[in-house]
Design a protein around this motif. Structure first.
Motif, PDB file in Angstrom:
ATOM      1  N   ALA A  51       6.841  32.399 -16.255  1.00  0.00           N
ATOM      2  CA  ALA A  51       5.595  31.784 -16.724  1.00  0.00           C
ATOM      3  C   ALA A  51       5.809  30.316 -17.047  1.00  0.00           C
ATOM      4  CB  ALA A  51       5.066  32.537 -17.937  1.00  0.00           C
ATOM      5  N   HIS A  52       6.951  29.997 -17.642  1.00  0.00           N
ATOM      6  CA  HIS A  52       7.272  28.592 -17.933  1.00  0.00           C
ATOM      7  C   HIS A  52       7.330  27.779 -16.643  1.00  0.00           C
ATOM      8  CE1 HIS A  52       9.212  25.012 -19.468  1.00  0.00           C
ATOM      9  NE2 HIS A  52      10.153  25.182 -18.549  1.00  0.00           N
ATOM     10  N   GLU A  79       3.792  27.284 -15.236  1.00  0.00           N
ATOM     11  CA  GLU A  79       3.040  26.268 -15.975  1.00  0.00           C
ATOM     12  C   GLU A  79       3.544  24.862 -15.660  1.00  0.00           C
ATOM     13  OE1 GLU A  79       0.192  26.416 -17.871  1.00  0.00           O
ATOM     14  OE2 GLU A  79       0.184  28.390 -16.933  1.00  0.00           O
ATOM     15  N   THR A  80       4.860  24.722 -15.516  1.00  0.00           N
ATOM     16  CA  THR A  80       5.433  23.427 -15.144  1.00  0.00           C
ATOM     17  C   THR A  80       4.917  22.996 -13.773  1.00  0.00           C
ATOM     18  OG1 THR A  80       7.411  23.852 -16.456  1.00  0.00           O
ATOM     19  CG2 THR A  80       7.590  22.174 -14.734  1.00  0.00           C
ATOM     20  N   LYS A 127       2.147  24.001 -12.303  1.00  0.00           N
ATOM     21  CA  LYS A 127       0.712  23.706 -12.415  1.00  0.00           C
ATOM     22  C   LYS A 127       0.498  22.293 -12.948  1.00  0.00           C
ATOM     23  CE  LYS A 127      -1.355  28.243 -13.261  1.00  0.00           C
ATOM     24  NZ  LYS A 127      -2.042  29.042 -14.299  1.00  0.00           N
ATOM     25  N   GLN A 128       1.272  21.919 -13.955  1.00  0.00           N
ATOM     26  CA  GLN A 128       1.146  20.584 -14.531  1.00  0.00           C
ATOM     27  C   GLN A 128       1.519  19.513 -13.501  1.00  0.00           C
ATOM     28  OE1 GLN A 128      -0.181  19.732 -17.459  1.00  0.00           O
ATOM     29  NE2 GLN A 128       0.072  17.596 -16.881  1.00  0.00           N
TER      30      GLN A 128
END
Length: 91
Positions: free
Chosen positions: A69-70, A73-74, A76-77
């Motif tokens: 998940a980390h 999210e990285t 996606k950013q």
């Protein structure tokens, strides 16, 4: 009126190995796609299991999912930042 059914993807059953255990995974997308996903899961779960051999598998899976998940999210950013740069260039 007769309603035509949409074509369905064929479901495949594939044997994969994740963190040393063998699983039979059923899914759509073809055997190679399922194997690729299993390899990704293995790349997250195996290191956790190796670092914490006495940790129950369900807890190791949660830690692996938190790492995944980390990374998601990285990514996606980073994607959002790239999209903003593209939008800026296109102005």
């Amino acid at each position: 009126m007769s309603k035509q059914s949409e074509p369905r993807e064929q479901t495949h059953s594939v044997r994969v190995r994740i963190a040393g255990d063998e699983y039979s995974i059923r899914g759509k997308g073809g055997p190679e796609y399922i194997k690729r996903l299993a390899k990704i899961v293995d790349s997250y779960l195996s290191p956790v299991v190796q670092r914490h051999p006495n940790l129950p598998r369900n807890r190791a899976s949660i830690l692996a999912l938190m790492n995944m998940a980390h990374d998601l999210e990285t990514q996606k950013q980073e994607n959002q930042e790239l999209m903003e740069l593209v939008a800026e260039v296109e102005k």
